[in-house]
Design a protein around this motif. Structure first.
Motif, PDB file in Angstrom:
ATOM      1  N   ILE A 313       0.051 -27.002  43.766  1.00 13.02           N
ATOM      2  CA  ILE A 313       0.476 -28.369  43.430  1.00 13.02           C
ATOM      3  C   ILE A 313       1.480 -28.870  44.471  1.00 13.02           C
ATOM      4  O   ILE A 313       1.391 -30.009  44.935  1.00 13.02           O
ATOM      5  N   SER A 314       2.398 -27.999  44.892  1.00 15.11           N
ATOM      6  CA  SER A 314       3.363 -28.406  45.935  1.00 15.11           C
ATOM      7  C   SER A 314       2.638 -28.786  47.218  1.00 15.11           C
ATOM      8  O   SER A 314       3.056 -29.696  47.934  1.00 15.11           O
ATOM      9  N   TYR A 315       1.569 -28.078  47.507  1.00 12.93           N
ATOM     10  CA  TYR A 315       0.775 -28.364  48.716  1.00 12.93           C
ATOM     11  C   TYR A 315       0.197 -29.785  48.643  1.00 12.93           C
ATOM     12  O   TYR A 315       0.315 -30.559  49.586  1.00 12.93           O
ATOM     13  N   TYR A 316      -0.389 -30.128  47.499  1.00 11.15           N
ATOM     14  CA  TYR A 316      -0.964 -31.480  47.358  1.00 11.15           C
ATOM     15  C   TYR A 316       0.135 -32.552  47.362  1.00 11.15           C
ATOM     16  O   TYR A 316      -0.060 -33.646  47.872  1.00 11.15           O
ATOM     17  N   ILE A 317       1.292 -32.203  46.795  1.00 14.54           N
ATOM     18  CA  ILE A 317       2.397 -33.177  46.786  1.00 14.54           C
ATOM     19  C   ILE A 317       2.881 -33.419  48.215  1.00 14.54           C
ATOM     20  O   ILE A 317       3.158 -34.548  48.609  1.00 14.54           O
ATOM     21  N   GLU A 318       2.934 -32.349  49.011  1.00 15.87           N
ATOM     22  CA  GLU A 318       3.335 -32.507  50.418  1.00 15.87           C
ATOM     23  C   GLU A 318       2.298 -33.360  51.159  1.00 15.87           C
ATOM     24  O   GLU A 318       2.656 -34.234  51.947  1.00 15.87           O
ATOM     25  N   ASN A 319       1.020 -33.131  50.860  1.00 14.06           N
ATOM     26  CA  ASN A 319      -0.038 -33.996  51.429  1.00 14.06           C
ATOM     27  C   ASN A 319       0.265 -35.461  51.099  1.00 14.06           C
ATOM     28  O   ASN A 319       0.139 -36.337  51.947  1.00 14.06           O
ATOM     29  N   THR A 320       0.636 -35.691  49.856  1.00 10.68           N
ATOM     30  CA  THR A 320       0.882 -37.066  49.399  1.00 10.68           C
ATOM     31  C   THR A 320       2.048 -37.672  50.181  1.00 10.68           C
ATOM     32  O   THR A 320       1.996 -38.832  50.595  1.00 10.68           O
ATOM     33  N   ARG A 321       3.088 -36.867  50.424  1.00 11.33           N
ATOM     34  CA  ARG A 321       4.249 -37.362  51.182  1.00 11.33           C
ATOM     35  C   ARG A 321       3.835 -37.745  52.601  1.00 11.33           C
ATOM     36  O   ARG A 321       4.208 -38.801  53.109  1.00 11.33           O
ATOM     37  N   ILE A 322       3.039 -36.871  53.224  1.00 11.31           N
ATOM     38  CA  ILE A 322       2.620 -37.108  54.625  1.00 11.31           C
ATOM     39  C   ILE A 322       1.804 -38.395  54.705  1.00 11.31           C
ATOM     40  O   ILE A 322       2.036 -39.248  55.551  1.00 11.31           O
ATOM     41  N   LEU A 323       0.872 -38.525  53.794  1.00 13.50           N
ATOM     42  CA  LEU A 323      -0.004 -39.697  53.819  1.00 13.50           C
ATOM     43  C   LEU A 323       0.764 -40.972  53.479  1.00 13.50           C
ATOM     44  O   LEU A 323       0.555 -42.019  54.087  1.00 13.50           O
ATOM     45  N   LYS A 324       1.690 -40.853  52.538  1.00 12.37           N
ATOM     46  CA  LYS A 324       2.442 -42.049  52.116  1.00 12.37           C
ATOM     47  C   LYS A 324       3.292 -42.583  53.273  1.00 12.37           C
ATOM     48  O   LYS A 324       3.376 -43.793  53.465  1.00 12.37           O
ATOM     49  N   GLN A 325       3.870 -41.664  54.043  1.00 10.88           N
ATOM     50  CA  GLN A 325       4.687 -42.107  55.194  1.00 10.88           C
ATOM     51  C   GLN A 325       3.864 -42.976  56.132  1.00 10.88           C
ATOM     52  O   GLN A 325       4.333 -43.992  56.631  1.00 10.88           O
ATOM     53  N   ALA A 326       2.608 -42.581  56.363  1.00  4.04           N
ATOM     54  CA  ALA A 326       1.737 -43.354  57.259  1.00  4.04           C
ATOM     55  C   ALA A 326       1.297 -44.653  56.580  1.00  4.04           C
ATOM     56  O   ALA A 326       1.340 -45.721  57.198  1.00  4.04           O
ATOM     57  N   ILE A 327       0.916 -44.562  55.324  1.00  2.00           N
ATOM     58  CA  ILE A 327       0.428 -45.765  54.610  1.00  2.00           C
ATOM     59  C   ILE A 327       1.533 -46.822  54.543  1.00  2.00           C
ATOM     60  O   ILE A 327       1.283 -48.010  54.721  1.00  2.00           O
ATOM     61  N   ASP A 328       2.765 -46.350  54.322  1.00  2.00           N
ATOM     62  CA  ASP A 328       3.895 -47.294  54.219  1.00  2.00           C
ATOM     63  C   ASP A 328       4.098 -48.113  55.505  1.00  2.00           C
ATOM     64  O   ASP A 328       4.681 -49.192  55.466  1.00  2.00           O
ATOM     65  N   GLN A 329       3.624 -47.584  56.622  1.00  3.73           N
ATOM     66  CA  GLN A 329       3.748 -48.331  57.885  1.00  3.73           C
ATOM     67  C   GLN A 329       2.739 -49.478  57.961  1.00  3.73           C
ATOM     68  O   GLN A 329       2.914 -50.404  58.722  1.00  3.73           O
ATOM     69  N   LYS A 330       1.655 -49.355  57.208  1.00  3.68           N
ATOM     70  CA  LYS A 330       0.559 -50.323  57.340  1.00  3.68           C
ATOM     71  C   LYS A 330       0.423 -51.234  56.132  1.00  3.68           C
ATOM     72  O   LYS A 330       0.072 -52.402  56.255  1.00  3.68           O
ATOM     73  N   PHE A 331       0.604 -50.658  54.964  1.00  4.33           N
ATOM     74  CA  PHE A 331       0.359 -51.384  53.725  1.00  4.33           C
ATOM     75  C   PHE A 331       1.592 -51.289  52.828  1.00  4.33           C
ATOM     76  O   PHE A 331       2.587 -50.683  53.200  1.00  4.33           O
ATOM     77  N   GLU A 332       1.451 -51.865  51.614  1.00  2.00           N
ATOM     78  CA  GLU A 332       2.595 -51.869  50.690  1.00  2.00           C
ATOM     79  C   GLU A 332       2.346 -50.879  49.555  1.00  2.00           C
ATOM     80  O   GLU A 332       1.288 -50.926  48.913  1.00  2.00           O
ATOM     81  N   THR A 333       3.300 -50.001  49.325  1.00  2.00           N
ATOM     82  CA  THR A 333       3.175 -49.108  48.157  1.00  2.00           C
ATOM     83  C   THR A 333       4.380 -49.363  47.252  1.00  2.00           C
ATOM     84  O   THR A 333       5.383 -49.926  47.695  1.00  2.00           O
ATOM     85  N   PHE A 334       4.267 -48.941  45.997  1.00  2.00           N
ATOM     86  CA  PHE A 334       5.275 -49.408  45.034  1.00  2.00           C
ATOM     87  C   PHE A 334       6.021 -48.306  44.289  1.00  2.00           C
ATOM     88  O   PHE A 334       6.893 -48.588  43.494  1.00  2.00           O
TER      89      PHE A 334
END
Ligand code: PLP
Length: 401
Positions: A313-334
């Motif tokens: 689960i920690s592995y998938y959560i870390e995946n989520t952090r990595i992806l969110k950092q990139a997505i936040d540069q392009k789109f809006e997350t809440f």
């Protein structure tokens, strides 16, 4: 000739994921060498921890010996497993007697729809996991579809968007018999607070509704102050059913194992026990989860099993952090990360437009938010299951978009 089930013909659109897959296949036909990365269907990708598969192997081998062979199991599922679920997820507040082992949350949601029959009214979050809506349509619960209003007669959608912080405005929500509620929520990733679930329980009490609470992603909650089960709210056992799953917790999406809680206190209008009737219903149409899967489920509660699950689960959560950092540069997350999904507002164009753009320009497969409901329009859902190298590559492609 046999007539088709009229309720099936009321389904409004193609089921979301087959449409995503169709577009993926069409793209690959034209671009056979494209290295597509899938951030779409929320399927787990990490292997099941070995102590758990070892337990299933032993269970399977015991079936080949006369002295240890076992056929049909107890109707509610293995008592040992129900005791573990009771202890680990509900601190014994929910008893083994109130737990029914299933072959997964989705399967039991479908059975619940059949159980409640066609005469109930239904409310659900918009956007939502498609089975709540489509399953209700198939069970005949939605009444006719009004093309002009683009809505069903007996089904109410509770808008969840950035304006209401992805939690429905209960003050303006109608009274219905059933309320589906998913937290952490697929597709938005939003995990309801204790106060919000308290409001939901009070709302259900006031309207004499039954909540069907989907906790399939409870193990992804990172904030220790957020509730992982509806039964953390006092009084929820009078108004709520909870469906749980080993799928996203332990990689059992293919093994198939879950559970449903029907509390002792839950009653129908006539005073009849919901649990007693569910027991009667389930033992008529269902013969229980696989005994091999149940042994795998039991192994999830050993100290080794728990340690390995928590690592995955920690592995998938870390995946989520990595992806969110990139997505936040392009789109809006809440929102903060409490689920393996990111729901991103992409801009003014349609979700399918952004889906196509990411497919063509970045070779990424996502899911259009509009496929989960009207309120998901302009959003994309990114699933964060995947290998670390794929997630890093996907993040890079997004940054270079
Ligand atoms: N509930 C939600 C909200 C889901 O997103 C999913 C799967 O994606 C399920 C239930 C299905 O769970 P199971 O594999 O136990 O049927």
């Amino acid at each position: 000739m046999v007539k088709s089930n009229p309720h099936l013909t009321k389904l409004q659109s193609n089921y979301l994921f087959p449409e995503v897959m169709k577009r993926k296949r069409a793209f690959l036909e034209e671009n056979p060498h494209a290295n597509l990365i899938s951030l779409s269907i929320g399927d787990t990708t990490e292997p099941i921890p070995k102590p758990i598969t070892d337990a299933m192997l032993r269970a399977s081998q015991s079936l080949s010996k006369r002295e240890s062979y076992a056929g049909y199991g107890p109707e509610q599922g293995s008592l040992d497993l129900r005791l573990k679920i009771s202890e680990h997820f509900y601190r014994n507040k929910i008893t083994a007697d109130e737990i029914f082992i299933s072959d997964g949350a989705k399967c039991d949601i479908g059975r619940l729809q059949m159980f409640f029959g066609p005469d109930v009214t239904v409310a659900l979050q918009d956007p939502a996991y498609p089975v709540y809506l489509d399953g209700s349509v198939i069970a005949g619960q939605t009444g006719s579809f009004d093309l002009k209003a683009n809505s069903y007669e007996n089904l109410y959608l509770l808008p969840c968007n950035e304006k209401n912080n992805f939690f429905p405005d209960l003050a303006s929500s109608p009274k219905t018999d059933l309320i589906y509620f998913c937290s952490p929520h697929n597709p938005t990733g939003y995990a309801a607070t204790y106060d919000q679930l308290k409001q939901l329980v009070a709302f259900a009490k006031e309207n004499q509704s039954i909540i069907i609470f989907d906790s399939a992603y409870a193990f992804y909650i990172q904030d220790p102050n957020l509730p992982r089960s509806i039964y953390e709210i006092p009084g929820a056992e009078d108004v709520a059913i909870e469906v749980g799953s080993f799928s996203k917790m332990a990689g059992f999406t293919g093994v198939r194992l879950g559970w449903t809680i029907i509390p002792q206190n839950l009653k129908f209008e006539e005073g009849q026990s919901v649990k007693a009737l569910w027991n009667r219903f389930i033992s008529t149409i269902y013969n229980g989860a696989s005994n091999i899967a149940e042994q795998g489920g039991l192994a999830c509660f050993t100290s080794e099993g728990k340690k390995e699950i928590s690592k995955t689960i920690s592995y998938y959560i870390e995946n989520t952090r990595i992806l969110k950092q990139a997505i936040d540069q392009k789109f809006e997350t809440f929102m903060d990360i409490n689920a393996p999904y990111i729901f991103a507002k992409c801009g003014p164009r349609s979700s399918w437009d952004y889906f196509n753009e990411l497919l063509e320009k970045a070779h990424l497969i996502t899911v259009p938010g509009s496929g989960f409901g009207k309120q998901g329009e302009h959003f994309l859902r990114f699933s964060c299951f995947g290998s670390r190298s794929d997630i890093e590559l996907a993040a890079n492609r997004l940054l270079n978009l």
